[in-house]
Scaffold this motif. Structure first.
Motif, short mmCIF file in Angstrom:
data_model
loop_
_atom_site.label_atom_id
_atom_site.label_comp_id
_atom_site.label_asym_id
_atom_site.label_seq_id
_atom_site.Cartn_x
_atom_site.Cartn_y
_atom_site.Cartn_z
N MET A 83 -5.27 -38.12 13.67
CA MET A 83 -5.45 -36.83 13.22
C MET A 83 -6.36 -36.03 14.15
O MET A 83 -6.06 -34.83 14.60
CB MET A 83 -6.11 -37.11 11.87
N LEU A 84 -7.41 -36.43 14.66
CA LEU A 84 -8.29 -35.73 15.49
C LEU A 84 -7.72 -35.32 16.78
O LEU A 84 -7.83 -34.07 17.05
CB LEU A 84 -9.64 -36.60 16.05
N LYS A 85 -6.82 -36.08 17.42
CA LYS A 85 -6.10 -35.78 18.65
C LYS A 85 -5.05 -34.60 18.31
O LYS A 85 -5.14 -33.80 18.99
CB LYS A 85 -5.41 -36.69 19.22
N LYS A 86 -4.43 -34.81 17.29
CA LYS A 86 -3.37 -33.75 16.71
C LYS A 86 -4.20 -32.31 16.45
O LYS A 86 -3.55 -31.33 17.06
CB LYS A 86 -2.69 -34.21 15.67
N GLN A 87 -5.37 -32.34 16.05
CA GLN A 87 -5.95 -31.18 15.85
C GLN A 87 -6.69 -30.62 17.00
O GLN A 87 -6.69 -29.40 17.17
CB GLN A 87 -7.23 -31.46 14.78
N LEU A 88 -7.27 -31.46 17.89
CA LEU A 88 -7.58 -31.05 19.28
C LEU A 88 -6.38 -30.40 20.02
O LEU A 88 -6.81 -29.39 20.76
CB LEU A 88 -8.15 -32.30 19.94
N ASP A 89 -5.28 -31.12 19.94
CA ASP A 89 -4.18 -30.37 20.65
C ASP A 89 -3.66 -29.07 20.26
O ASP A 89 -3.41 -28.03 21.16
CB ASP A 89 -2.88 -31.48 20.55
N PHE A 90 -3.90 -28.90 19.09
CA PHE A 90 -3.64 -27.53 18.57
C PHE A 90 -5.06 -26.44 18.87
O PHE A 90 -4.40 -25.35 19.29
CB PHE A 90 -3.75 -27.55 16.84
N ILE A 91 -6.00 -26.88 18.91
CA ILE A 91 -6.90 -26.14 19.44
C ILE A 91 -6.72 -25.81 20.90
O ILE A 91 -6.89 -24.65 21.04
CB ILE A 91 -8.32 -26.90 19.24
N ARG A 92 -6.33 -26.76 21.56
CA ARG A 92 -6.26 -26.45 23.11
C ARG A 92 -5.23 -25.64 23.41
O ARG A 92 -4.72 -24.84 24.27
CB ARG A 92 -6.05 -27.76 23.83
N SER A 93 -3.96 -25.57 22.45
CA SER A 93 -2.83 -24.84 22.59
C SER A 93 -3.48 -23.07 22.05
O SER A 93 -2.63 -22.21 22.69
CB SER A 93 -1.64 -25.14 21.42
N LYS A 94 -4.32 -23.04 21.66
CA LYS A 94 -4.87 -21.72 21.41
C LYS A 94 -5.91 -21.07 22.50
O LYS A 94 -6.06 -19.79 22.74
CB LYS A 94 -5.37 -21.66 19.88
N THR A 95 -6.75 -22.13 22.83
CA THR A 95 -7.94 -21.80 23.82
C THR A 95 -8.15 -23.16 24.49
O THR A 95 -8.32 -23.98 24.08
CB THR A 95 -9.12 -21.23 23.00
N ASP A 96 -8.54 -22.66 25.82
CA ASP A 96 -9.19 -23.79 26.70
C ASP A 96 -10.66 -23.68 26.80
O ASP A 96 -11.18 -24.24 27.80
CB ASP A 96 -8.34 -23.72 28.09
N PHE A 97 -11.08 -22.92 26.16
CA PHE A 97 -12.59 -22.63 25.98
C PHE A 97 -13.38 -23.90 25.79
O PHE A 97 -13.06 -24.73 24.84
CB PHE A 97 -13.05 -21.66 24.88
N ILE A 98 -14.35 -24.35 26.66
CA ILE A 98 -15.21 -25.57 26.58
C ILE A 98 -16.68 -25.34 25.91
O ILE A 98 -17.38 -24.54 26.76
CB ILE A 98 -15.15 -26.38 27.81
N PRO A 99 -16.91 -25.48 24.74
CA PRO A 99 -18.26 -25.18 24.27
C PRO A 99 -19.25 -26.23 24.74
O PRO A 99 -18.88 -27.41 25.04
CB PRO A 99 -18.03 -25.15 22.86
N GLU A 100 -20.43 -25.59 25.09
CA GLU A 100 -21.51 -26.30 25.25
C GLU A 100 -22.44 -26.84 24.10
O GLU A 100 -22.77 -27.74 23.76
CB GLU A 100 -22.64 -25.80 26.16
N ILE A 101 -22.45 -25.96 22.96
CA ILE A 101 -23.28 -25.91 21.76
C ILE A 101 -22.35 -25.64 20.62
O ILE A 101 -21.44 -24.67 20.52
CB ILE A 101 -24.33 -24.98 21.87
N ALA A 102 -22.57 -26.44 19.65
CA ALA A 102 -21.66 -26.15 18.41
C ALA A 102 -22.78 -25.84 17.26
O ALA A 102 -23.95 -26.31 17.20
CB ALA A 102 -20.91 -27.53 18.00
N VAL A 103 -22.67 -25.03 16.48
CA VAL A 103 -23.22 -24.30 15.51
C VAL A 103 -22.59 -24.26 14.32
O VAL A 103 -21.73 -23.82 14.26
CB VAL A 103 -23.73 -22.89 15.79
N ILE A 104 -23.16 -24.61 13.09
CA ILE A 104 -22.87 -24.62 11.67
C ILE A 104 -23.82 -23.61 10.87
O ILE A 104 -24.94 -23.80 10.95
CB ILE A 104 -22.79 -25.94 11.11
N LEU A 105 -23.35 -22.53 10.36
CA LEU A 105 -23.85 -21.44 9.69
C LEU A 105 -23.69 -21.90 8.44
O LEU A 105 -22.77 -21.93 7.95
CB LEU A 105 -23.18 -20.17 10.11
#
Length: 267
Positions: A1-23
């Motif tokens: 499931m995670l790989k499928k979700q990551l593949d979807f994200i990568r189909s939209k952007t190749d942006f690589i975050p350094e920091i994750a923030v939860i608001l």
């Protein structure tokens, strides 16, 4: 499931975050002020939990803060929405797979410590998660993390020191303490707050601890900041309302947003 979700994200952007923030509740406006590169709604990601809490937009915002690449969860997932701890761990693990190495957790919390006042900011030193189920229950995925991860320093001292130093540089008062997570959505009873104070909690809320557990398990360096939006039940002399939480978060937002931006730039 995670790989499928990551593949979807990568189909939209190749942006690589350094920091994750939860608001947290009432704090989502920060995501509207960054140099945005891409926005992806949770509802568009297969098998991904969707935010239903008021004021939580339910989307990933990718962009830059103080020259750092960040991915922001503008809206988190809560147990009280009916999601399991494992579902709440899903976004944490996905952001780790995106490339983020630091996770900054934020929340609106009720103050228990008698030295705390409405509008205070608190660096989370540690948490108590004994009243909610661990997100690590069940079959372990060794590719994500160890079966029995160490939790002796969930919240990185290095990052806590940076946040406190940054607050001092910005002239912002900040306190520190232990955060306790209850399930919600009801606010706590006076007896529960007395118990929480007895076992060492300084602030209480309905999120964060199980996210931190999942983050530590998958290799994040973790830190957290609570906004004390109300005094907890039994300490407050008036009934607690969600409107009070939102009003305080709105009032403290400029100070909070500045501290997050400056701290992230120093990570």
């Amino acid at each position: 499931m995670l790989k499928k979700q990551l593949d979807f994200i990568r189909s939209k952007t190749d942006f690589i975050p350094e920091i994750a923030v939860i608001l947290g509740s009432g704090l989502g406006a920060l995501a509207d002020e960054i140099e945005t590169q891409c926005i992806i709604d949770y509802k568009d990601i297969a098998d991904f939990p969707v935010s239903t809490a008021p004021g939580h937009k339910g989307r990933f915002v990718f962009g830059r803060i103080e020259n750092k690449n960040v991915v922001i969860m503008q809206g988190r997932i809560h147990l009280y929405e009916g999601y399991s701890p494992q579902q709440i761990a899903n976004p944490i693990r996905l952001m780790r797979l995106m490339g983020a190495e630091i996770l900054l957790l934020t929340n609106a919390a009720g103050g228990i410590n008698s030295d705390f006042h409405i509008g205070d900011l608190m660096v989370i030193d540690d948490h108590i998660s004994s009243f909610v189920e661990s997100p690590l229950v069940g079959k372990n995925d060794d590719e994500i993390g160890l079966r029995f991860p160490d939790m002796s320093e969930v919240y990185s001292k290095r990052l806590r020191d940076i946040i406190e130093r940054t607050a001092k540089e910005e002239g912002t008062e900040i306190k520190s303490g232990v955060y306790l997570q209850f399930r919600g959505p009801n606010f706590e009873t006076p007896a529960e707050i007395r118990m929480a104070k007895t076992i060492g909690a300084d602030a209480v809320g309905m999120s964060t601890a199980i996210e931190a557990q999942a983050a530590k398990h998958c290799g994040f360096e973790v830190c957290g900041i609570s906004v004390i939006t109300n005094l907890a039940c039994g300490i407050s002399k008036t009934p607690i309302t969600s409107e009070e939480v939102t009003e305080t978060a709105d009032r403290i937002a400029p100070i909070f947003k500045n501290l997050i931006k400056k701290s992230a730039g120093n990570f």
